[in-house]
Design a protein around this motif. Structure first.
Motif, PDB file in Angstrom:
ATOM      1  N   GLU A  43      -5.608  55.018 -14.319  1.00 57.32           N
ATOM      2  CA  GLU A  43      -5.487  54.003 -13.267  1.00 57.32           C
ATOM      3  C   GLU A  43      -4.091  54.066 -12.644  1.00 57.32           C
ATOM      4  N   SER A  46      -3.905  57.027 -10.251  1.00 51.84           N
ATOM      5  CA  SER A  46      -4.549  56.739  -8.973  1.00 51.84           C
ATOM      6  C   SER A  46      -3.710  55.777  -8.133  1.00 51.84           C
ATOM      7  N   ASN A  47      -3.184  54.743  -8.755  1.00 48.61           N
ATOM      8  CA  ASN A  47      -2.359  53.774  -8.025  1.00 48.61           C
ATOM      9  C   ASN A  47      -1.066  54.403  -7.514  1.00 48.61           C
ATOM     10  N   TYR A  49      -0.672  57.563  -6.715  1.00 44.20           N
ATOM     11  CA  TYR A  49      -1.098  58.389  -5.586  1.00 44.20           C
ATOM     12  C   TYR A  49      -1.244  57.530  -4.336  1.00 44.20           C
ATOM     13  N   ALA A  64      -3.421  65.135  -3.437  1.00 41.73           N
ATOM     14  CA  ALA A  64      -4.774  64.976  -3.994  1.00 41.73           C
ATOM     15  C   ALA A  64      -5.299  66.297  -4.533  1.00 41.73           C
ATOM     16  N   VAL A 105      -9.720  60.077  -6.506  1.00 43.67           N
ATOM     17  CA  VAL A 105      -8.384  59.558  -6.798  1.00 43.67           C
ATOM     18  C   VAL A 105      -8.002  58.426  -5.844  1.00 43.67           C
ATOM     19  N   GLU A 106      -8.651  58.338  -4.711  1.00 48.25           N
ATOM     20  CA  GLU A 106      -8.351  57.290  -3.733  1.00 48.25           C
ATOM     21  C   GLU A 106      -8.949  55.932  -4.099  1.00 48.25           C
ATOM     22  N   PRO A 108      -9.156  53.733  -7.477  1.00 41.71           N
ATOM     23  CA  PRO A 108      -8.760  53.685  -8.892  1.00 41.71           C
ATOM     24  C   PRO A 108      -9.893  53.407  -9.886  1.00 41.71           C
ATOM     25  N   PHE A 111     -12.201  56.358  -9.969  1.00 41.84           N
ATOM     26  CA  PHE A 111     -11.509  57.496 -10.570  1.00 41.84           C
ATOM     27  C   PHE A 111     -11.520  57.389 -12.099  1.00 41.84           C
TER      28      PHE A 111
END
Length: 127
Positions: A43, A46-47, A49, A64, A105-106, A108, A111
């Motif tokens: 998490e 993802s955050n 990113y 990405a 990945v966009e 969270p 993902f």
């Protein structure tokens, strides 16, 4: 975006974009994503990113594109200690896995769920 609300490692990755300490412009965020994957913080990965690409959208595709390798090498192999045999068997059954991870990945929660499903499948193959 309010940088004061970001955690220190994400803020540093944003501030350090283009630093001479890295060989590529996005080296700071790529290093952070590697560390988060190794720690098992999907998490957080993802955050981080999302926060980074909100400030530098021109780096979104490049960053990405690096996420699948970070999930594979840092999370599955190192953090979860999955076997090469199990991962190779899973990859043979899931040829589009890297693109799926890159797209996920966009989001969270998605993902985390996706990578969790991947891990369960791999463990079922003798991880």
């Amino acid at each position: 975006m309010n940088h004061a609300s970001l955690n220190p490692p994400i803020s540093k990755a944003i501030i350090d974009r283009g630093s001479k300490d890295y060989t590529v412009r996005a080296g700071s965020i790529l290093t952070l994503l590697t560390d988060l994957a190794l720690e098992g913080d999907l998490e957080g990965l993802s955050n981080a990113y999302l926060a980074y690409v909100a400030v530098f959208p021109d780096d979104a595709n490049r960053v990405a594109g690096a996420v699948p390798a970070k999930v594979l090498n840092q999370y599955l192999y190192k953090n979860e200690e999955c076997s090469v045999r199990a991962i190779e068997a899973w990859q043979a059954r899931s040829p589009d896995w890297a693109e799926t991870v890159k797209e996920a990945v966009e989001r969270p929660a998605h993902f985390v769920a996706l990578v969790g499903d991947m891990l369960r499948t791999i463990k079922g193959l003798d991880c």
